[in-house]
Design an enzyme around this catalytic site. Structure first.
Site, PDB file in Angstrom:
ATOM      1  CE1 TYR A 183      34.651  34.273  43.602  1.00  0.00           C
ATOM      2  CE2 TYR A 183      36.957  33.658  43.409  1.00  0.00           C
ATOM      3  CZ  TYR A 183      35.911  34.167  44.146  1.00  0.00           C
ATOM      4  OH  TYR A 183      36.140  34.562  45.441  1.00  0.00           O
ATOM      5  N   GLY A 185      39.327  35.035  40.604  1.00  0.00           N
ATOM      6  CA  GLY A 185      40.576  34.331  40.900  1.00  0.00           C
ATOM      7  C   GLY A 185      40.868  33.139  40.009  1.00  0.00           C
ATOM      8  CE  LYS A 186      37.489  28.926  40.553  1.00  0.00           C
ATOM      9  NZ  LYS A 186      36.093  28.544  40.480  1.00  0.00           N
ATOM     10  CG  ASN A 187      44.066  29.078  35.818  1.00  0.00           C
ATOM     11  OD1 ASN A 187      43.957  29.243  37.037  1.00  0.00           O
ATOM     12  ND2 ASN A 187      44.880  28.191  35.293  1.00  0.00           N
TER      13      ASN A 187
END
Ligand SMILES: *Cc1c(COP(=O)(O)O)cnc(C)c1O
Length: 365
Positions: A183, A185-187
């Site tokens: 996704y 916004g994930k790292n």
């Protein structure tokens, strides 16, 4: 100074030419679904995650579904997971055909309490899904010991924990399979939805691949009834362009966490994230606790600092799980935390000045 919660645009600016080239390559080859870009990312991510097989899929939620379906959960089976997570972890247990059993967290790390797992096991229990929440590994030695003793499988939900380690071992390599989300916004984030499930078990990987690709490995040869859960070529190429930067981005998050720890650690009523010994935390989120959380969040917002609550309602208390009839006393830690947690701005490119602004505002509060 306004401080955003995350800044995807800023990250994009630092690697814009690499992303542009990746996108142009996919369009030039018309490799939109499957194809060489997806194959390459699967190989590269398996190597980065220190596993043999990576099966890409549409998102981190499907990854959980695919792993459980391949492990052949069935009606009547119980799967244990944590009370404190994103709803995907629990919802996919139900969609895969089993029953959800929630456990409380350990009170310090926001991850599942192994003692609570032990207490929740019944003759119908088939598996455990620990979540490495916010980027900190769950207590994998204790969890794997319980799983071995009761002959249960373990699926690690690594959606927030890319490259985190437990006693030096990469998360996602302990259980039968592990799931990742990319996704945005994930790292490690795509420019849309994307996910993967990883495993060292070749037969399991093949079964998950079939499930995700309409039930077959060869066109028109459907061995089973599958679903359509694919990573598209554009997302794969974007992820391949970003993956070489992930280690440096992770270190930047860890350095930023140290700045917050030093600046916030001594302030009365603030609990900074506790990291258990021998676990590396990759700080997908930097989540503090404060007894007057809502007032603190309002104060930060009024001064231009964005925060988030991950998550405002612990899973057992959501309307979706009312049918299970859980009571707050059964989850003392998760029910306390839902009213106290606050995630502060955290991203690899956050500046010292931005962090000082956040720390100053918290101190004034
Ligand atoms: C993001 C996330 C998921 C789901 O990933 P999607 O790609 O959004 O479907 C699952 N579990 C956890 C803990 C997550 O944070």
């Amino acid at each position: 100074m306004a401080v955003p919660f995350a800044d995807l645009h800023l990250q994009h600016q630092t690697i814009k030419s690499e992303i542009d080239a990746a996108i142009a390559g996919v369009i030039g080859d018309s490799a939109f679904i499957r194809g060489s870009y997806v194959d390459a990312f699967e190989r590269e991510f398996a190597e980065a995650a220190e596993v043999k097989h990576c099966v890409s899929c549409a998102n981190g939620t499907d990854a959980l579904y695919l792993a459980m379906k391949a492990l052949k959960v069935k009606p009547g089976d119980e799967v244990i997971t944590t009370a404190h997570s994103w709803i995907s972890t629990a919802a996919m247990i139900t969609h895969a055909g089993a029953s959800v059993v929630f456990c409380d967290t350990d009170g310090a790390t926001f991850t599942i309490d192994p003692a609570a797992i032990e207490a929740a096991i019944t003759p119908r229990t088939v598996g455990i899904i620990p979540v490495h929440l916010y980027g900190q590994p769950a207590d994998m030695d204790a969890i794997m010991a319980i799983a071995a003793r009761h002959k249960l499988w373990v699926i690690e939900d690594c959606a927030q924990a890319h490259l985190a380690r437990y006693k030096g071992q990469m998360v996602g390599t302990f259980g039968a399979a592990a799931t990742y989300s990319f996704y945005p916004g994930k790292n490690l984030g795509a420019m849309g939805d994307a996910g993967a499930v990883v495993t060292n078990d070749g037969a399991l990987a093949e079964h998950m691949t079939m499930l995700a690709r309409h039930g077959g490995l060869v066109k028109h040869q459907h061995q089973i009834e599958g679903i359509n859960s694919r990573l598209d070529g554009l997302q794969a190429a974007i992820l391949s362009a970003k993956l070489p930067h992930l280690a440096a981005w992770t270190e930047a998050r860890q350095a930023a966490a140290k700045v917050y720890d030093a600046g916030l650690g001594q302030i009365e009523d603030i609990m900074v994230p506790a990291v258990a010994p021998k676990r590396s935390h990759v700080y997908h989120l930097y989540t503090i606790r404060h007894p007057r959380r809502d007032a603190l969040a309002a104060h930060l917002k009024a001064n231009g600092v964005q925060t988030a609550i991950n998550y405002p309602t612990a899973l057992p208390f959501l309307a979706a799980y009312q049918r299970l009839g859980y009571r707050t006393e059964q989850f003392p830690n998760a029910s306390r935390d839902q009213g106290q947690i606050l995630s502060l701005p955290m991203f690899a490119e956050i500046t010292r000045a931005q962090q000082d602004e956040v720390i100053d505002l918290v101190r004034k509060f």
